[in-house]
Write an enzyme that holds these catalytic residues in place. Structure first.
Site, PDB file in Angstrom:
ATOM      1  NE  ARG A   1      17.287 -30.454 -31.819  1.00 41.20           N
ATOM      2  CZ  ARG A   1      16.950 -31.196 -33.223  1.00 41.20           C
ATOM      3  NH1 ARG A   1      17.685 -31.006 -34.178  1.00 41.20           N
ATOM      4  NH2 ARG A   1      16.270 -32.364 -32.922  1.00 41.20           N
TER       5      ARG A   1
ATOM      6  NE  ARG B   1      13.160 -31.182 -36.824  1.00 41.05           N
ATOM      7  CZ  ARG B   1      13.141 -32.157 -35.664  1.00 41.05           C
ATOM      8  NH1 ARG B   1      12.466 -33.138 -35.725  1.00 41.05           N
ATOM      9  NH2 ARG B   1      13.547 -31.345 -34.566  1.00 41.05           N
TER      10      ARG B   1
ATOM     11  NE  ARG C   1      12.514 -31.058 -25.964  1.00 35.91           N
ATOM     12  CZ  ARG C   1      12.297 -31.884 -26.996  1.00 35.91           C
ATOM     13  NH1 ARG C   1      10.942 -32.265 -27.390  1.00 35.91           N
ATOM     14  NH2 ARG C   1      13.168 -32.216 -28.017  1.00 35.91           N
TER      15      ARG C   1
HETATM   16  P1  AP5 Z   1      11.179 -32.415 -31.215  1.00 33.14           P
HETATM   17  O1  AP5 Z   1      10.676 -32.267 -32.834  1.00 33.14           O
HETATM   18  O2  AP5 Z   1      10.510 -33.394 -30.458  1.00 33.14           O
HETATM   19  O3  AP5 Z   1      13.079 -32.988 -31.553  1.00 33.14           O
HETATM   20  P2  AP5 Z   1      13.988 -33.910 -30.841  1.00 33.14           P
HETATM   21  O4  AP5 Z   1      13.405 -34.198 -29.410  1.00 33.14           O
HETATM   22  O5  AP5 Z   1      14.869 -33.025 -30.781  1.00 33.14           O
HETATM   23  O6  AP5 Z   1      13.836 -35.253 -31.442  1.00 33.14           O
HETATM   24  P3  AP5 Z   1      13.879 -35.522 -33.050  1.00 33.14           P
HETATM   25  O7  AP5 Z   1      12.698 -35.041 -33.798  1.00 33.14           O
HETATM   26  O8  AP5 Z   1      15.236 -34.677 -33.570  1.00 33.14           O
HETATM   27  O9  AP5 Z   1      14.500 -36.763 -33.124  1.00 33.14           O
HETATM   28  P4  AP5 Z   1      13.731 -38.066 -32.691  1.00 33.14           P
HETATM   29  O10 AP5 Z   1      14.168 -38.719 -31.669  1.00 33.14           O
HETATM   30  O11 AP5 Z   1      11.953 -38.170 -32.857  1.00 33.14           O
HETATM   31  O12 AP5 Z   1      14.265 -39.051 -34.071  1.00 33.14           O
HETATM   32  P5  AP5 Z   1      13.674 -39.390 -35.413  1.00 33.14           P
HETATM   33  O13 AP5 Z   1      12.682 -40.544 -35.132  1.00 33.14           O
HETATM   34  O14 AP5 Z   1      13.143 -38.346 -36.219  1.00 33.14           O
HETATM   35  O15 AP5 Z   1      11.650 -30.941 -31.127  1.00 33.14           O
HETATM   36  C1  AP5 Z   1      12.080 -30.029 -31.953  1.00 33.14           C
HETATM   37  C2  AP5 Z   1      12.212 -28.613 -31.086  1.00 33.14           C
HETATM   38  O16 AP5 Z   1      10.888 -28.342 -30.824  1.00 33.14           O
HETATM   39  C3  AP5 Z   1      13.001 -28.828 -29.706  1.00 33.14           C
HETATM   40  O17 AP5 Z   1      14.446 -28.764 -29.879  1.00 33.14           O
HETATM   41  C4  AP5 Z   1      12.394 -27.607 -28.956  1.00 33.14           C
HETATM   42  O18 AP5 Z   1      12.907 -26.344 -29.559  1.00 33.14           O
HETATM   43  C5  AP5 Z   1      10.909 -27.650 -29.287  1.00 33.14           C
HETATM   44  N1  AP5 Z   1      10.234 -28.463 -28.314  1.00 33.14           N
HETATM   45  C6  AP5 Z   1       9.525 -29.677 -28.680  1.00 33.14           C
HETATM   46  N2  AP5 Z   1       9.047 -30.056 -27.666  1.00 33.14           N
HETATM   47  C7  AP5 Z   1       9.191 -29.287 -26.397  1.00 33.14           C
HETATM   48  C8  AP5 Z   1       8.852 -29.194 -25.097  1.00 33.14           C
HETATM   49  N3  AP5 Z   1       8.097 -30.301 -24.660  1.00 33.14           N
HETATM   50  N4  AP5 Z   1       9.109 -27.968 -24.703  1.00 33.14           N
HETATM   51  C9  AP5 Z   1       9.861 -27.024 -25.162  1.00 33.14           C
HETATM   52  N5  AP5 Z   1      10.339 -26.941 -26.550  1.00 33.14           N
HETATM   53  C10 AP5 Z   1       9.809 -28.145 -27.383  1.00 33.14           C
HETATM   54  O19 AP5 Z   1      14.939 -40.472 -35.931  1.00 33.14           O
HETATM   55  C11 AP5 Z   1      15.910 -39.419 -36.428  1.00 33.14           C
HETATM   56  C12 AP5 Z   1      16.662 -40.044 -37.884  1.00 33.14           C
HETATM   57  O20 AP5 Z   1      17.122 -41.427 -37.603  1.00 33.14           O
HETATM   58  C13 AP5 Z   1      15.562 -40.225 -39.010  1.00 33.14           C
HETATM   59  O21 AP5 Z   1      16.049 -39.993 -40.098  1.00 33.14           O
HETATM   60  C14 AP5 Z   1      15.167 -41.729 -38.880  1.00 33.14           C
HETATM   61  O22 AP5 Z   1      14.788 -42.315 -40.016  1.00 33.14           O
HETATM   62  C15 AP5 Z   1      16.555 -42.254 -38.168  1.00 33.14           C
HETATM   63  N6  AP5 Z   1      16.374 -43.646 -37.456  1.00 33.14           N
HETATM   64  C16 AP5 Z   1      15.555 -43.728 -36.740  1.00 33.14           C
HETATM   65  N7  AP5 Z   1      15.609 -44.844 -35.894  1.00 33.14           N
HETATM   66  C17 AP5 Z   1      16.704 -45.434 -36.572  1.00 33.14           C
HETATM   67  C18 AP5 Z   1      17.454 -46.745 -35.977  1.00 33.14           C
HETATM   68  N8  AP5 Z   1      16.827 -47.609 -35.320  1.00 33.14           N
HETATM   69  N9  AP5 Z   1      18.477 -46.992 -37.046  1.00 33.14           N
HETATM   70  C19 AP5 Z   1      18.854 -46.252 -37.874  1.00 33.14           C
HETATM   71  N10 AP5 Z   1      18.389 -44.813 -38.180  1.00 33.14           N
HETATM   72  C20 AP5 Z   1      17.253 -44.514 -37.558  1.00 33.14           C
END
Ligand code: AP5
Length: 226
Positions: A172, A161, A88
């Site tokens: 974020r 969450r 990241r």
């Molecule tokens: P992390 O858990 O990695 O969160 P993120 O990167 O912010 O991503 P999300 O999990 O929020 O979303 P996603 O892209 O996976 O989407 P999803 O598939 O769930 O990290 C959380 C925190 O941890 C960070 O902020 C940081 O603090 C820390 N952290 C993690 N890694 C780190 C690192 N390397 N270094 C430092 N800190 C770190 O989909 C979202 C929603 O949309 C779901 O409801 C899903 O059902 C829906 N959806 C998905 N695809 C579609 C579609 N095609 N159409 C309609 N709806 C859809």
């Protein structure tokens, strides 16, 4: 195969990574999931990580790199891995270069999911996760569970969450723009990056991802609409 999935919060990285990992028979490794596991188990690392996560900031590199190093050392990564949410920032990208140095190519592909911020906010607002297995992800409109509030797969209670509040999501997104977006340039310089649209149905995005990594075929029938 060794694949990285990069994209803003809520782009659908976890949703796609889970499916791609099954297709490719490699483990899906999400640093966010690893932190949430620790937090759920009440470990000191989990408590420390959570103080950063709930404000939308990155967990410090010394914690994150250690967690990932430990995970990549497990034997199930011998055939490859799909990293979701790491690296990241540039320091993490350099640490990963070190962890993957060796005779094999370091990485096979870096997929970047592109999505407008308004869509991200709506996806995150409706996201619900299973509190029992912490793996299955739903959306109240796009992929609702059969019974509201209950996981279709294991019957666990769904929860929201606590970093999914709008103000935290905005933070974020800022962190993504300032710290994570430059990581794409690091891999562009190595010729590894393919950018795909994360808009459309989950299956459509998955098809694009499979084509991008050479494991799918272009569907000409939907070239103008998918
Ligand atoms: P992390 O858990 O990695 O969160 P993120 O990167 O912010 O991503 P999300 O999990 O929020 O979303 P996603 O892209 O996976 O989407 P999803 O598939 O769930 O990290 C959380 C925190 O941890 C960070 O902020 C940081 O603090 C820390 N952290 C993690 N890694 C780190 C690192 N390397 N270094 C430092 N800190 C770190 O989909 C979202 C929603 O949309 C779901 O409801 C899903 O059902 C829906 N959806 C998905 N695809 C579609 C579609 N095609 N159409 C309609 N709806 C859809």
């Amino acid at each position: 195969m060794r694949i990285l999935l990069i994209g803003p919060p809520g782009a659908g990285k976890g949703t796609q990574a889970a499916r791609l990992a099954v297709h490719l028979s490699i483990p899906h490794i999400s640093t966010g999931d690893l932190f949430r596991e620790h937090t759920g188990q009440g470990t000191e690392l989990g408590r420390h990580a959570h103080t950063h996560i709930r404000t939308g900031l990155l967990v410090p590199d010394w914690v994150t790199v250690g967690v990932l190093e430990e995970r990549l050392a497990r034997p199930d990564t011998e055939r490859g891995f799909l990293l979701d949410g790491f690296p990241r920032n540039l320091a993490q990208a350099q640490a990963l270069d070190g962890m993957t140095a060796g005779p094999e190519p370091r990485l096979d592909a870096v997929l970047v999911l592109e999505i407008p911020e308004a869509e991200v906010v709506s996806r995150i607002a409706g996201r619900r996760l299973c509190g029992r297995d912490r793996e299955h992800v739903f959306h109240v409109d796009h992929s609702p569970p059969a019974v509201a509030g209950t996981c279709d797969v294991c019957g666990g209670e769904l929860y929201r969450r606590d970093d999914d509040r709008e103000a935290t999501v905005r933070r974020r997104l800022e962190v993504y723009r300032s710290e994570t977006a430059p990581v794409v340039g690091h891999y562009q310089a190595q010729g590894l990056v393919t950018t795909i649209s994360a808009l459309g149905r989950v299956q459509e995005v998955l098809d694009r991802a499979l084509v991008a990594i050479g494991r799918g075929q272009v569907d000409d029938s939907c070239a103008s609409s998918c």
